[in-house]
Write an enzyme that holds these catalytic residues in place. Structure first.
Site, short mmCIF file in Angstrom:
data_model
loop_
_atom_site.label_atom_id
_atom_site.label_comp_id
_atom_site.label_asym_id
_atom_site.label_seq_id
_atom_site.Cartn_x
_atom_site.Cartn_y
_atom_site.Cartn_z
N GLY A 113 0.74 -1.42 0.17
CA GLY A 113 -0.03 0.01 0.09
C GLY A 113 0.79 1.23 0.05
O GLY A 113 2.08 1.19 0.24
N GLN A 123 3.38 9.68 1.84
CA GLN A 123 4.57 9.01 1.26
C GLN A 123 5.24 9.56 0.05
O GLN A 123 6.41 9.21 -0.01
CB GLN A 123 4.49 7.57 1.29
CG GLN A 123 4.06 6.88 2.74
CD GLN A 123 4.07 5.24 2.41
OE1 GLN A 123 2.98 4.83 2.17
NE2 GLN A 123 4.97 4.86 3.03
N CYS A 155 7.40 -1.11 5.83
CA CYS A 155 6.84 0.05 5.06
C CYS A 155 7.94 0.60 4.25
O CYS A 155 9.02 0.84 4.40
CB CYS A 155 6.61 1.28 6.22
SG CYS A 155 5.91 2.76 5.70
N LEU A 156 7.49 1.37 2.89
CA LEU A 156 8.32 1.88 1.98
C LEU A 156 9.11 3.17 2.34
O LEU A 156 10.20 3.25 1.95
CB LEU A 156 7.51 1.90 0.54
CG LEU A 156 6.98 0.89 -0.09
CD1 LEU A 156 6.30 1.26 -1.53
CD2 LEU A 156 8.13 -0.13 -0.65
N HIS A 190 -2.63 0.35 8.72
CA HIS A 190 -1.32 0.79 8.46
C HIS A 190 -1.36 2.15 7.69
O HIS A 190 -0.51 3.12 7.85
CB HIS A 190 -0.42 -0.24 7.84
CG HIS A 190 1.11 0.15 7.59
ND1 HIS A 190 2.07 -0.57 7.88
CD2 HIS A 190 1.20 1.05 6.51
CE1 HIS A 190 3.17 0.27 7.44
NE2 HIS A 190 2.65 1.01 6.55
N GLU A 191 -2.04 1.95 6.31
CA GLU A 191 -1.92 3.02 5.54
C GLU A 191 -3.00 4.47 6.18
O GLU A 191 -2.35 5.39 5.88
CB GLU A 191 -2.67 2.64 4.24
CG GLU A 191 -1.97 1.48 3.37
CD GLU A 191 -0.55 1.82 3.13
OE1 GLU A 191 -0.18 2.94 3.09
OE2 GLU A 191 0.12 0.90 3.29
N HIS A 202 -0.66 6.41 8.23
CA HIS A 202 0.18 7.58 7.46
C HIS A 202 -0.52 8.93 7.30
O HIS A 202 0.17 10.06 7.17
CB HIS A 202 0.67 7.23 6.14
CG HIS A 202 1.57 6.24 5.87
ND1 HIS A 202 2.80 6.32 6.56
CD2 HIS A 202 1.85 4.85 5.66
CE1 HIS A 202 3.73 5.41 6.48
NE2 HIS A 202 3.04 4.28 6.21
NI NI Z 1 3.61 2.43 5.21
#
Ligand code: NI
Length: 170
Positions: free
Chosen positions: A49, A54, A102-103, A144-145, A148
């Site tokens: 995701g 991000q 996480c990216l 999680h998303e 952010h």
């Molecule tokens: Ni993430």
């Protein structure tokens, strides 16, 4: 379409509260282009995701999809989903710990407790209202998303840093 630069932990955009997208503006070319670019960026980097902060855009947009992802080989698949202005409400008290990455926190994994079931209210990319229950891995990805969008990353949610590990050691 374009692959966007992903902000890494330490960049202030990851700690900002994201702004809602005005519902009447969801169809705007700039938003639609951003969504397409977010999807392409997520796919390029094998993310499950991606949230707009991000990619340096502090707006309430998240995308996710899990389908044969090499970073999550054992995960159940999740269809491509776009959520705009999502609101998450746990529908259970039950928390379960599992691994997340996480990216924006590259090369690290950690055990994160998440609610196993949440109600998701949001707009889709066509401005249609969504209201559904997400369970288990999908509930984890949504939480999680959406974190952010309120300036949180998974390490903030870990109960203990003991499980924090480099992916190569994992
Ligand atoms: Ni993430």
């Amino acid at each position: 379409m374009a692959i966007l630069k992903v902000a890494r932990l330490g960049h202030p955009v990851l700690r900002k509260i994201a702004e809602p997208v005005p519902p009447e503006g969801i169809g705007a070319p700039v938003i639609q282009q951003l969504i397409d670019d977010m999807i392409e960026t997520m796919v390029e980097y094998d993310g499950a995701g991606l949230a707009a902060p991000q990619v340096h855009v502090p707006q309430q947009i998240v995308v996710f999809e899990v389908e044969g992802n090499p970073r999550y080989p054992d995960a159940e698949s999740i269809p491509l989903t776009v959520l705009i202005n999502p609101k998450i409400t746990p529908t259970t008290q039950r928390l379960e710990e599992d691994w997340e990455g996480c990216l924006s926190v590259p090369d690290l994994r950690g055990q994160v407790p998440r609610y196993t079931q949440v109600r998701v209210e949001a707009y889709d990319r066509h401005g249609k209202k969504l209201n559904y229950i997400a369970k288990d891995f999908q509930a984890r990805v949504v939480q999680h998303e959406c974190d952010h969008l309120i300036g949180k990353v998974f390490v903030d949610r870990m109960k203990s840093m003991d499980s924090l590990a480099f992916t190569r050691e994992f």
